[in-house]
Design a protein around this motif. Structure first.
Motif, PDB file in Angstrom:
ATOM      1  N   TRP A   8      -1.941  -2.755  11.055  1.00 44.78           N
ATOM      2  CA  TRP A   8      -1.686  -1.552  10.075  1.00 44.78           C
ATOM      3  C   TRP A   8      -0.166  -1.743   9.656  1.00 44.78           C
ATOM      4  O   TRP A   8      -0.008  -1.756   8.296  1.00 44.78           O
ATOM      5  CB  TRP A   8      -2.264  -0.357  10.941  1.00 44.78           C
ATOM      6  N   ILE A  50       0.828  -2.397   5.758  1.00 47.46           N
ATOM      7  CA  ILE A  50       1.483  -1.408   4.873  1.00 47.46           C
ATOM      8  C   ILE A  50       2.820  -1.879   4.382  1.00 47.46           C
ATOM      9  O   ILE A  50       2.931  -1.770   3.076  1.00 47.46           O
ATOM     10  CB  ILE A  50       1.594  -0.363   5.764  1.00 47.46           C
ATOM     11  N   ILE A  69       6.640   3.461   2.231  1.00 46.98           N
ATOM     12  CA  ILE A  69       5.733   4.250   1.340  1.00 46.98           C
ATOM     13  C   ILE A  69       6.799   5.436   1.117  1.00 46.98           C
ATOM     14  O   ILE A  69       6.816   5.874  -0.210  1.00 46.98           O
ATOM     15  CB  ILE A  69       4.791   5.021   2.318  1.00 46.98           C
ATOM     16  N   ALA A  94       7.125   0.644   8.431  1.00 44.38           N
ATOM     17  CA  ALA A  94       6.144   0.500   7.466  1.00 44.38           C
ATOM     18  C   ALA A  94       6.163   1.710   6.684  1.00 44.38           C
ATOM     19  O   ALA A  94       5.995   1.735   5.391  1.00 44.38           O
ATOM     20  CB  ALA A  94       4.790   0.409   7.837  1.00 44.38           C
TER      21      ALA A  94
END
Length: 294
Positions: free
Chosen positions: A273, A277, A190, A186
């Motif tokens: 989570w 994400i 980012i 995840a």
């Protein structure tokens, strides 16, 4: 008499359009052919990254040794002053958190690699070539996940050296390691998104400003119960805290416990989570990649 020649199809990359963007290569006709094309190109770009690491191992070695230094510093320099909630050895409390921190530190590696390629025009060159459009980001993800596996292996060896172990069976331990890799997957998106959006690798300092609060404002080094109420609530709901709490539970290591929803459902949140994400940053990264040079 000279025999007539037959023009061969050109293999040169398509020329840029007048606006500066590149014409994407044509997709194969069938879905199976597209999948084979994407897999082959992704593995080629994964090998490119692995070859870079093989030729410049110093950077990789330093990145692997940094979390080991943190373990030694917190485990022996500060560990004697730490009280584990419910009792237990502080180093057993610390190691699951350090496994997760190793995944978080990987954001910096991903960001630096992606932003450097983008700033040097390498990414634009890839987009102009007849390769699968997804291969660049998938190749980056695959290489960084392999790097994370090596990092986890190094940290497990370090943990064993300082007295850490799992106590609830190998199957549950493998589940905990799977949660670490899910978190890393995840966070990769980012790093890729920020790397494509950044002006250049010099923006790495800004990423460090993001990573360090994410790591320290969690249950990695201390229990949120020892923090002021509002700060402890933020630490409890930190995605990193969910993974660390779930790993401590699966390993059978000392944990910070608590009666809050986040504490009672750490395993569920450790899955939710990273999925959330990924759902947010995967499309952002793909859209940003497709909009380069436009």
């Amino acid at each position: 008499m000279t025999a007539p020649t037959t023009a061969l199809p050109s293999t040169a990359p398509p020329p840029p359009t007048p606006g500066g963007s590149f014409v994407p290569p044509a997709l194969p006709d069938s879905r199976a052919a597209r999948l084979r094309w994407a897999a082959t190109d992704s593995w080629t770009l994964t090998r490119r990254t692995l070859m870079h690491w093989a030729r410049q191992p110093g950077t990789l070695v330093l990145a692997l040794l940094f979390p080991v230094m943190i373990v030694l510093m917190f485990g022996y320099l500060f560990g004697g002053q730490m009280d584990v909630p419910g009792g237990g050895d502080y180093r057993e409390f610390l190691m699951p958190g350090m496994f997760a921190m190793t995944m978080v530190f990987g954001i910096e590696t991903t960001f630096a690699a992606v932003s450097t390629d983008a700033a040097r025009g390498v990414t634009d060159r890839f987009r102009s070539m007849p390769i699968s459009p997804s291969a660049v980001v998938v190749g980056r993800c695959t290489a960084d996940l392999l790097n994370s596996l090596v990092g986890l292996a190094v940290m497990v060896a370090c943990g064993r050296a300082v007295g850490w172990s799992w106590h609830d069976g190998l199957l549950r331990a493998l589940g905990a390691f799977g949660l670490f890799l899910l978190l890393r997957f995840a966070l990769l998106w980012i790093g890729i998104y920020l790397g494509l959006a950044a002006k250049g690798p010099e923006s790495l300092v800004a990423i460090q400003v993001l990573v360090w609060p994410l790591g320290f404002l969690s249950n990695t080094y201390a229990s949120p119960e020892t923090m002021p109420g509002w700060l402890g609530a933020i630490a409890e709901w930190n995605p990193l805290s969910a993974t660390v709490g779930a790993a401590r539970e699966l390993f059978g290591n000392p944990g910070w416990g608590g009666d809050s929803f986040a504490a009672r459902h750490a395993v569920e949140l450790a899955v939710a989570w990273p999925v959330l994400i990924t759902l947010v940053f995967f499309p952002l990264a793909v859209r940003r990649y497709n909009r380069l040079s436009r």
